[in-house]
Scaffold this active site. Sequence first.
Site, short mmCIF file in Angstrom:
data_model
loop_
_atom_site.label_atom_id
_atom_site.label_comp_id
_atom_site.label_asym_id
_atom_site.label_seq_id
_atom_site.Cartn_x
_atom_site.Cartn_y
_atom_site.Cartn_z
N ARG A 218 42.76 34.52 43.96
CA ARG A 218 43.13 34.97 42.80
C ARG A 218 44.10 36.21 42.90
O ARG A 218 45.04 36.27 41.93
CB ARG A 218 41.56 35.42 41.94
CG ARG A 218 40.99 36.31 42.46
CD ARG A 218 39.67 36.41 41.94
NE ARG A 218 38.83 35.30 42.44
CZ ARG A 218 37.80 34.75 41.73
NH1 ARG A 218 37.61 34.85 40.79
NH2 ARG A 218 37.32 33.61 42.47
N THR A 219 43.82 37.22 43.77
CA THR A 219 44.59 38.36 43.56
C THR A 219 46.08 37.76 43.85
O THR A 219 47.09 38.44 42.89
CB THR A 219 44.21 39.48 44.47
OG1 THR A 219 42.83 39.67 44.34
CG2 THR A 219 44.90 40.87 44.31
N LYS B 221 52.97 36.38 66.31
CA LYS B 221 53.73 36.45 67.38
C LYS B 221 53.45 37.83 67.74
O LYS B 221 54.16 38.30 68.82
CB LYS B 221 55.02 36.04 67.39
CG LYS B 221 55.30 34.63 66.76
CD LYS B 221 56.87 34.33 66.57
CE LYS B 221 57.07 33.26 65.85
NZ LYS B 221 58.38 32.91 65.48
N ARG C 97 47.75 43.51 50.77
CA ARG C 97 46.43 43.13 50.86
C ARG C 97 46.29 43.36 52.36
O ARG C 97 46.84 42.75 53.19
CB ARG C 97 45.80 42.11 50.52
CG ARG C 97 44.51 41.67 51.12
CD ARG C 97 43.36 40.78 50.23
NE ARG C 97 43.27 41.51 48.92
CZ ARG C 97 42.44 40.75 47.99
NH1 ARG C 97 41.78 39.57 48.47
NH2 ARG C 97 42.29 41.10 46.84
N HIS D 171 40.88 48.81 45.65
CA HIS D 171 41.39 47.46 44.84
C HIS D 171 41.71 48.10 43.75
O HIS D 171 40.95 47.70 42.72
CB HIS D 171 40.36 46.58 45.14
CG HIS D 171 41.13 45.11 44.76
ND1 HIS D 171 42.18 45.05 44.38
CD2 HIS D 171 40.47 43.93 44.76
CE1 HIS D 171 42.60 43.65 44.18
NE2 HIS D 171 41.63 43.06 44.33
#
Lengths: 430, 314
Positions: B54-55, B82, B104, B132
């Site tokens: 959702r974010t 990697k 995030r 947040h």
Amino acid sequence: MTRLVITGGTLIDQTGTRAGDVAIDDGRIVEVGTAVTGDCVLDASGCIVSPGFVDLHVHLREPGKEEAETIETGSRAAALGGFTAVVAMPNTDPAQDCVAVVDFVREQGRKAGLCDVLPSGCITIGRAGELLAPFGELAAAGVHLFTDDGNGVQDAQLMRRALEYARPLGIVLAQHCEVASLTKGAVMHEGACCSRLGLPGWPSIAEELMVFRDIELVRLTGVPMHFLHLSTERSVQLVRQAKADGLPVTAEAAPHHFTLTDEMLSGYDSVFKVTPPLRTAVDIAALKVGLADGTIDAIATDHAPHAQHTKEAPLDQAPPGMLGLETALALAITELSGSGAAMTLEQIVAALSWKPAAIAGVAHRHGRPIAAGEPANLTVFDPTREWSVVPAHLASKSRNTPYAGRTLRGKVRHTVFDGTAVVVDSAATR
Amino acid sequence: MKHLLSVEDLSPADIHSLLELTDHMVEVSSRPIPKVPALRGKNVVSLFFEDSTRTRTSFDTAAKRLSADTMNFAVASSSVNKGESLRDTIETISAMGVDAFVIRHKSSGAPQMVTRWTNASIINAGDGWHQHPTQALLDCYTIRAGLNRRDSFDGLRIAIVGDIKHSRVARSDVQAFTKMGAHVTLVAPPTLLPPSLDGWPVEVSHDLDSLLPDLDVLYLLRVQRERMDEALLPSLHEYSALYGLTAERAARLAPHALVMHPGPMNRGVEMVVDPGELPGSVILHQVTNGVAVRMAVLFTLLGSGSDLRTGDTV
């Protein structure tokens, strides 16, 4: 031979404080007095001349992590910090759990020729906490201090056996006090700051429970134990009581633990991440009292170099540890002496020199009185000189000092190791 | 404002003006063609080092409605896998020309760390247990709309229930709600509270039932299954019995009270009742408002003052 003379300084050793010149020839002090002459003169006016410092706790990273430090670069940092002997922690790769590795470490130190590098030995094979390392063979190879530093020995039965087995060998076991089940994933001191920052906490009790356990094991076995990098108020109280009870325990504190608080982590800068973590003002005050009253015997740096790219990871992934060798004296003077503080320069020198020398088992070579016939391991420092910490100017191969930009008081000017001036006017000569 | 890292950095006036701007973004979003050219030519890169639907979608939608160019950096298929370091990743993408990173990360503090390595604006889309901030803003907006509290939350009683300790939503919401003037109570078993609440302007309760009738907002947090492995909870069943929103508990809420959840919900754990049957549930409004709030944030950080009220379209 060239006769080296240190002139115009104030001598501090365990016999007291007085003015005097010191002449050195062929690795030994040959004369102490006034108007002493020599071929090569080290000016010590305005400076203190003391026995060389001994650091009970350094990570030199060789073998295994030479990108962060080598025994040579770490030795140079040590010499510049006034140290003539350092105890190299065993968490190398491979670990210092066998004669071949400790011989290698000692030999690399000898080649660098900047200070005595004293390899410690592991308590358990591979520091895995399961099987005893060969104390007897390692002791015969000259190892005096044994520790799994980086890990605490979790198993109480194993720790008891280690102490019992050590009894006839005359060695000292040193504990990294951390009950691992209480510190899973921990990043910083457990308290208001970690709660706000959303980071897993490393509670004080994780250290204190192991200090308590091991004091009781010392009481049971009678075998000496050294406590590494104590960081909390309660730990200091426990050791103070153990000493009052007559138990053969010693302890050290690191400069960052009496200088910096957990608030330093508010900007999420991993240069402030260290194990045990930076604590609170209350703990700092207790460590200072403990150092002043002798509960804590030694100032030890826990010099822990890390390559820049590893420290640039987010806080929970970055490795713990910070540089310490080149700033230890200055932090001791800045934080522990002067107005409002409890320690004299004599006490600070004791905590940096002859007291750790005795714990490291090198009291015959280091931390000696400044007198004719003694080994010439000496430090000359200016206790009033102010200087700014510039990471790029440090001799260590790594740059992870938490004191960048800080102005500190007290600077090592000359270091004489084994009769040779390895640092002159704050610059290494080799 | 250059970055949005933490609600801690926002003053009540900052929050207020972001919410005012959100009103305009809601209006933009309601147009037949919900798109304005405000951020045309701006490059917004989403870097999600942790899963999110959702974010990420919400930010993406917000940026597109403002006509920004967007790029989603899927970490799973990237050079991070990697072994590329966070710093190298940021510096490399920055070199392509980026105006804002939406980040995030599972590590608290990672977005703040990134600000050292790029000149782009950094928007924290959730870091570890820490913050947040756009969630807190959309929650404020939802309460403001739902309870018709345009100017302040003075006198509102809000309970945040659940795993406070591990929740970036809780840390952000506590700061935002209290800055707006609300009275916040944290409700959780002691093991799911932070080790210290020094400096948190909140009350703590372990008794949800006694609070229910007086609440204006009941805010439920997700409780994760792995908490039982760490001996923080005996069982989800017990959690549900003590702290879950059952039909019985819902019936004791005041008629005007809002029920909120940041998602994703654990049905049968913290949300026992079907939220579709709760008249006070504004959980989907939170999602809708999220887009408008994120438009407001992007515009505040990257916009150049063009007027959104004139109805200009692409």
